[in-house]
Design a protein around this motif. Structure first.
Motif, PDB file in Angstrom:
ATOM      1  N   ALA A  91      24.728 -42.940 -16.137  1.00  0.00           N
ATOM      2  CA  ALA A  91      24.279 -42.062 -15.745  1.00  0.00           C
ATOM      3  C   ALA A  91      22.517 -43.686 -15.726  1.00  0.00           C
ATOM      4  CB  ALA A  91      24.066 -40.839 -16.724  1.00  0.00           C
ATOM      5  N   ALA A  92      22.770 -44.108 -17.014  1.00  0.00           N
ATOM      6  CA  ALA A  92      21.511 -44.611 -17.339  1.00  0.00           C
ATOM      7  C   ALA A  92      21.216 -45.741 -15.836  1.00  0.00           C
ATOM      8  CB  ALA A  92      21.327 -45.564 -18.638  1.00  0.00           C
ATOM      9  N   GLU A  93      22.604 -45.922 -15.369  1.00  0.00           N
ATOM     10  CA  GLU A  93      22.511 -47.657 -14.768  1.00  0.00           C
ATOM     11  C   GLU A  93      21.802 -46.251 -13.053  1.00  0.00           C
ATOM     12  OE1 GLU A  93      24.622 -51.116 -12.887  1.00  0.00           O
ATOM     13  OE2 GLU A  93      25.549 -50.072 -14.250  1.00  0.00           O
ATOM     14  N   ALA A  94      22.375 -45.519 -12.625  1.00  0.00           N
ATOM     15  CA  ALA A  94      22.475 -44.965 -11.913  1.00  0.00           C
ATOM     16  C   ALA A  94      20.587 -44.443 -11.778  1.00  0.00           C
ATOM     17  CB  ALA A  94      23.066 -43.170 -11.440  1.00  0.00           C
ATOM     18  N   ASN A  95      20.312 -43.581 -13.249  1.00  0.00           N
ATOM     19  CA  ASN A  95      19.155 -43.866 -12.920  1.00  0.00           C
ATOM     20  C   ASN A  95      18.117 -45.099 -12.220  1.00  0.00           C
ATOM     21  OD1 ASN A  95      19.593 -40.905 -13.048  1.00  0.00           O
ATOM     22  ND2 ASN A  95      19.397 -40.654 -14.831  1.00  0.00           N
ATOM     23  N   ARG A  96      18.079 -46.179 -12.931  1.00  0.00           N
ATOM     24  CA  ARG A  96      17.468 -47.103 -13.023  1.00  0.00           C
ATOM     25  C   ARG A  96      17.217 -47.989 -11.023  1.00  0.00           C
ATOM     26  NH1 ARG A  96      20.042 -49.037 -17.573  1.00  0.00           N
ATOM     27  NH2 ARG A  96      21.468 -50.132 -16.518  1.00  0.00           N
ATOM     28  N   ILE A  97      18.553 -47.515 -10.632  1.00  0.00           N
ATOM     29  CA  ILE A  97      18.729 -47.792  -9.306  1.00  0.00           C
ATOM     30  C   ILE A  97      18.034 -47.163  -8.497  1.00  0.00           C
ATOM     31  CG2 ILE A  97      20.452 -48.158  -7.447  1.00  0.00           C
ATOM     32  CD1 ILE A  97      22.571 -48.543  -9.461  1.00  0.00           C
ATOM     33  N   VAL A  98      17.838 -45.511  -8.502  1.00  0.00           N
ATOM     34  CA  VAL A  98      17.088 -44.868  -7.796  1.00  0.00           C
ATOM     35  C   VAL A  98      15.900 -44.943  -7.988  1.00  0.00           C
ATOM     36  CG1 VAL A  98      16.751 -42.439  -6.988  1.00  0.00           C
ATOM     37  CG2 VAL A  98      19.406 -43.322  -7.123  1.00  0.00           C
ATOM     38  N   THR A  99      15.303 -45.016  -9.061  1.00  0.00           N
ATOM     39  CA  THR A  99      13.944 -44.526 -10.079  1.00  0.00           C
ATOM     40  C   THR A  99      12.981 -45.911  -9.067  1.00  0.00           C
ATOM     41  OG1 THR A  99      14.669 -43.916 -11.707  1.00  0.00           O
ATOM     42  CG2 THR A  99      12.117 -45.019 -11.376  1.00  0.00           C
ATOM     43  N   ARG A 100      13.870 -47.200  -9.583  1.00  0.00           N
ATOM     44  CA  ARG A 100      13.557 -48.550  -8.698  1.00  0.00           C
ATOM     45  C   ARG A 100      13.557 -47.879  -6.864  1.00  0.00           C
ATOM     46  NH1 ARG A 100      16.454 -52.528  -6.547  1.00  0.00           N
ATOM     47  NH2 ARG A 100      18.492 -51.819  -7.658  1.00  0.00           N
ATOM     48  N   LEU A 101      14.564 -47.943  -6.481  1.00  0.00           N
ATOM     49  CA  LEU A 101      14.834 -48.073  -5.091  1.00  0.00           C
ATOM     50  C   LEU A 101      13.244 -46.774  -4.767  1.00  0.00           C
ATOM     51  CD1 LEU A 101      18.181 -47.374  -3.857  1.00  0.00           C
ATOM     52  CD2 LEU A 101      16.388 -49.352  -3.926  1.00  0.00           C
ATOM     53  N   VAL A 102      12.923 -45.128  -4.926  1.00  0.00           N
ATOM     54  CA  VAL A 102      11.444 -44.526  -4.590  1.00  0.00           C
ATOM     55  C   VAL A 102      10.567 -45.515  -4.748  1.00  0.00           C
ATOM     56  CG1 VAL A 102      10.620 -43.126  -5.409  1.00  0.00           C
ATOM     57  CG2 VAL A 102      13.180 -42.914  -5.278  1.00  0.00           C
ATOM     58  N   ILE A 121      23.186 -37.198 -13.932  1.00  0.00           N
ATOM     59  CA  ILE A 121      22.818 -37.702 -14.626  1.00  0.00           C
ATOM     60  C   ILE A 121      21.452 -37.380 -15.096  1.00  0.00           C
ATOM     61  CG2 ILE A 121      24.212 -39.215 -13.707  1.00  0.00           C
ATOM     62  CD1 ILE A 121      22.087 -39.682 -11.305  1.00  0.00           C
ATOM     63  N   GLY A 122      20.322 -36.703 -14.658  1.00  0.00           N
ATOM     64  CA  GLY A 122      19.705 -36.266 -15.177  1.00  0.00           C
ATOM     65  C   GLY A 122      17.829 -36.721 -14.654  1.00  0.00           C
ATOM     66  N   LEU A 123      18.709 -37.126 -13.447  1.00  0.00           N
ATOM     67  CA  LEU A 123      18.012 -37.553 -12.238  1.00  0.00           C
ATOM     68  C   LEU A 123      16.256 -37.587 -11.942  1.00  0.00           C
ATOM     69  CD1 LEU A 123      17.476 -40.585  -9.864  1.00  0.00           C
ATOM     70  CD2 LEU A 123      18.405 -38.471  -8.198  1.00  0.00           C
ATOM     71  N   ASN A 124      16.099 -35.662 -12.179  1.00  0.00           N
ATOM     72  CA  ASN A 124      14.778 -35.717 -11.484  1.00  0.00           C
ATOM     73  C   ASN A 124      14.404 -35.635 -12.884  1.00  0.00           C
ATOM     74  OD1 ASN A 124      15.872 -33.916  -9.755  1.00  0.00           O
ATOM     75  ND2 ASN A 124      15.866 -32.218 -10.140  1.00  0.00           N
ATOM     76  N   GLU A 125      14.294 -35.770 -14.156  1.00  0.00           N
ATOM     77  CA  GLU A 125      13.581 -36.067 -15.389  1.00  0.00           C
ATOM     78  C   GLU A 125      13.434 -37.824 -15.139  1.00  0.00           C
ATOM     79  OE1 GLU A 125      15.972 -32.635 -16.314  1.00  0.00           O
ATOM     80  OE2 GLU A 125      16.697 -34.412 -15.571  1.00  0.00           O
ATOM     81  N   ALA A 126      14.278 -38.618 -15.089  1.00  0.00           N
ATOM     82  CA  ALA A 126      14.683 -39.947 -15.298  1.00  0.00           C
ATOM     83  C   ALA A 126      13.300 -40.313 -14.311  1.00  0.00           C
ATOM     84  CB  ALA A 126      15.380 -40.630 -14.581  1.00  0.00           C
ATOM     85  N   LEU A 127      13.133 -39.602 -12.821  1.00  0.00           N
ATOM     86  CA  LEU A 127      11.966 -39.859 -11.819  1.00  0.00           C
ATOM     87  C   LEU A 127      10.775 -39.179 -12.257  1.00  0.00           C
ATOM     88  CD1 LEU A 127      13.899 -38.926  -8.622  1.00  0.00           C
ATOM     89  CD2 LEU A 127      13.286 -41.286  -9.551  1.00  0.00           C
ATOM     90  N   GLU A 128      10.700 -37.818 -13.081  1.00  0.00           N
ATOM     91  CA  GLU A 128       9.640 -37.462 -13.798  1.00  0.00           C
ATOM     92  C   GLU A 128       9.264 -39.203 -14.971  1.00  0.00           C
ATOM     93  OE1 GLU A 128       7.741 -33.737 -15.642  1.00  0.00           O
ATOM     94  OE2 GLU A 128       9.570 -33.737 -15.252  1.00  0.00           O
ATOM     95  N   ALA A 129       9.834 -39.253 -15.312  1.00  0.00           N
ATOM     96  CA  ALA A 129       9.214 -40.064 -16.363  1.00  0.00           C
ATOM     97  C   ALA A 129       8.598 -41.669 -15.822  1.00  0.00           C
ATOM     98  CB  ALA A 129      10.276 -40.176 -17.272  1.00  0.00           C
ATOM     99  N   ALA A 130       8.919 -41.657 -14.120  1.00  0.00           N
ATOM    100  CA  ALA A 130       8.849 -43.098 -13.802  1.00  0.00           C
ATOM    101  C   ALA A 130       6.754 -42.167 -12.465  1.00  0.00           C
ATOM    102  CB  ALA A 130       9.948 -43.072 -12.807  1.00  0.00           C
ATOM    103  N   GLY A 131       6.858 -41.311 -12.920  1.00  0.00           N
ATOM    104  CA  GLY A 131       5.900 -41.292 -12.307  1.00  0.00           C
ATOM    105  C   GLY A 131       6.616 -39.820 -10.764  1.00  0.00           C
ATOM    106  N   VAL A 132       7.263 -40.064 -10.491  1.00  0.00           N
ATOM    107  CA  VAL A 132       7.386 -39.288  -9.344  1.00  0.00           C
ATOM    108  C   VAL A 132       8.073 -37.994  -9.316  1.00  0.00           C
ATOM    109  CG1 VAL A 132       9.341 -39.430  -7.636  1.00  0.00           C
ATOM    110  CG2 VAL A 132       8.315 -42.249  -7.902  1.00  0.00           C
ATOM    111  N   ARG A 133       7.693 -37.189  -8.128  1.00  0.00           N
ATOM    112  CA  ARG A 133       7.883 -35.836  -8.586  1.00  0.00           C
ATOM    113  C   ARG A 133       8.954 -35.477  -7.625  1.00  0.00           C
ATOM    114  NH1 ARG A 133       3.721 -30.692  -8.753  1.00  0.00           N
ATOM    115  NH2 ARG A 133       4.708 -29.811 -10.112  1.00  0.00           N
ATOM    116  N   ALA A 134      10.127 -35.080  -8.011  1.00  0.00           N
ATOM    117  CA  ALA A 134      11.605 -34.692  -6.943  1.00  0.00           C
ATOM    118  C   ALA A 134      11.451 -32.625  -6.779  1.00  0.00           C
ATOM    119  CB  ALA A 134      12.552 -34.907  -7.964  1.00  0.00           C
ATOM    120  N   TYR A 135      11.706 -32.230  -5.253  1.00  0.00           N
ATOM    121  CA  TYR A 135      11.046 -30.808  -5.333  1.00  0.00           C
ATOM    122  C   TYR A 135      12.363 -30.949  -4.624  1.00  0.00           C
ATOM    123  CZ  TYR A 135       6.559 -31.652  -5.234  1.00  0.00           C
ATOM    124  OH  TYR A 135       5.165 -32.274  -5.353  1.00  0.00           O
ATOM    125  N   GLU A 136      13.648 -29.543  -5.031  1.00  0.00           N
ATOM    126  CA  GLU A 136      14.458 -28.997  -4.408  1.00  0.00           C
ATOM    127  C   GLU A 136      14.383 -28.352  -3.194  1.00  0.00           C
ATOM    128  OE1 GLU A 136      17.542 -30.508  -6.253  1.00  0.00           O
ATOM    129  OE2 GLU A 136      17.170 -31.207  -7.678  1.00  0.00           O
TER     130      GLU A 136
END
Length: 491
Positions: A91-102, A121-136
């Motif tokens: 999960a950690a690696e997946a979140n890093r990859i997606v966050t970096r791409l965004v 993997i808790g992606l929404n929370e990982a994106l929020e920590a990077a300042g990115v808001r995810a909308y379902e």
């Protein structure tokens, strides 16, 4: 898996609280019975349903046996079509990859297609920590997100909410996330759907980045497939400039022809429809249509460990239809939150302990979250023998033994709190291996039946508190057989 549900109590404790919620039980009872009745009618229309079920099982089993081959073939096809493939071990690696791409796009918002892998993997929370808001954008997922809630069902994440609760959530929360709910919004389904449509439309038209999962990935062509009922997925998959798909490695199928089976069994088993209203497929990128950049993140996160288990690996056949939830008497009464995982119900009870391990109290309790009635196996469109895996995992919890963790064979210690169960099972094993002792025990039990208690003492009290102990017969079966059929009958 991620720690999204860390802090949840073990299933028995969580379920005890859930069954005391009369509103929750009424919502679940109405919804699950409605869905399963519709599903039964939809499945009955097909004379070859049993053959489709067997075909789906065989396709999945073949793919899992040759998963390395088909994943490499998929990577080649996606790359040739203009996409980029990323491999995520956890999960950690997946979140890093997606966050970096965004973040690399310069955007700070993404729209999302319903995706259990990103919840896992808790992606929404990982994106929020990077300042990115995810909308379902799925209606049920929107309800869950606006209500600061957690999903409780694979297909209908907000199944635990009724219309009045949804209206109140929309009125209170929509304005904080974007366009507010219309004045005077009622709980009429058409009004609630229209409010969600207006709220989401501005996000679809503004978003430059989308995140999705996929129901299937075709190794032959590098094509990804999403099936859905609302059209929000189609908007996310076509309008943004960048599309990032996070998909579990078990979702691959070898050829386009294999989709023929699953596009018949999935909609009938999930939404009780002959076909999904929206079936979206995409292969890489094109200059004139759809996103300009496509990234596929292949997620392991415990799946290859599950694959190493000859009994447990059948859980990876799952196509996320949710049919097992809708027939499960335990899920109907306890709801999805009690499972402490994004994968609730019978499939979650066998999948989560394999992906996350059984070290935590929550995961060690999940294999016991079942009556073993077998209804889940009967409705599974890929014939996962969930009761078999549950018993297999119970043995793992009680006895410990060798398992694969991150590709390495390790030996688990028996879980705490099962010493009495282990002793009882070992005693039973010894007795069944010694016929003389078994006969003596049966006769003693029959002769003392009048003195037997109605409830069990000690740890057994938890079992007999909700069940009647079966009465012991006046004589053992072998004695009855010999008496009624003669000594030479043999038993």
């Amino acid at each position: 898996m991620s720690g999204t549900f860390v802090g949840m109590p073990a299933f028995p404790e969580a379920a005890r609280a859930a069954v005391g919620d009369a509103t929750l039980r009424a919502n679940l009872r109405h919804a699950t019975r409605t869905i399963r009745d519709k599903r039964a009618r939809a499945v009955a229309e097909l004379d070859d349903w049993a053959h489709l079920r067997e075909a789906g099982k065989r396709i999945k089993d073949h793919t899992l046996r040759h998963l390395d081959h088909y994943l490499l073939r998929l990577e080649e096809a996606v790359t040739a079509a203009g996409g980029t493939v990323h491999w995520a071990a956890d999960a950690a690696e997946a979140n890093r990859i997606v966050t970096r791409l965004v973040v690399a796009t310069g955007e700070r918002e993404v729209v999302k297609v319903k995706s259990m892998a990103t919840q896992e993997i808790g992606l929404n929370e990982a994106l929020e920590a990077a300042g990115v808001r995810a909308y379902e954008t799925d209606l049920a997922e929107l309800i869950v997100q606006l209500g600061r809630d957690r999903p409780s069902h694979i297909l209908v994440p907000a199944i635990h909410r009724n219309r009045g609760e949804i209206r109140d959530i929309f009125r209170a929360e929509m304005g904080r996330w974007g366009r507010p709910a219309p004045d005077g919004l009622s709980d009429a389904p058409a009004e609630l759907a229209e409010a969600a449509r207006l709220h989401l439309r501005e996000k679809f038209l503004r978003a430059k980045v989308a995140v999705s999962g996929a129901n299937f990935m075709v190794a032959e062509t590098g094509t990804l497939v999403v099936v859905e009922s609302e059209g929000n997925g189609r908007m996310c998959l076509t309008l943004p400039e960048t599309l990032i798909s996070v998909v579990g490695i078990e979702k691959v199928v070898p050829t386009w022809r294999d989709l023929e089976v699953f596009l018949q069994t999935l909609p009938r088993s999930s939404t009780a429809e002959r076909m999904n209203p929206y079936t979206s497929t995409w292969t890489g990128t094109t200059d004139s249509d759809g996103p300009r950049a496509f990234h596929l993140v292949l997620l392991d996160n415990g799946r290859t460990d599950a694959l190493a288990d000859e009994v447990g690996r059948q859980a990876l056949r799952c196509i996320r239809c949710s049919a097992c939830l809708n027939v499960c008497p335990v899920y109907e009464r306890a709801g999805g939150h009690a499972y402490g995982s994004v994968y609730p119900g019978p499939i979650g009870a066998i999948l989560s302990p394999q992906l996350r391990g059984t070290a935590s109290e929550v995961d060690a309790s999940l294999p016991y979250a079942s009556s073993l009635c077998g209804a889940c196996y009967e409705v599974c469109p890929v014939a996962i023998d969930i009761p078999e895996v549950l018993v297999h995992l119970r043995e793992r919890v009680v006895e410990g033994g060798e398992v694969t963790r991150r590709g390495v064979r390790v030996r688990l210690r028996p879980a705490k709190g099962h010493a009495a169960e282990r002793a009882a099972m070992r005693a039973a094993r010894w007795v069944f291996r010694h016929p003389g002792a078994l006969r003596a025990g049966q006769r003693l039990a029959s002769r003392t039946r009048a003195a037997h208690p109605r409830t069990l003492p000690g740890p057994g009290r938890a079992w007999s508190a909700t069940r009647d102990l079966p009465p012991v017969p006046a004589e053992p079966f072998r004695d009855w057989w010999r008496r009624t059929h003669g000594e030479g009958s043999g038993t």
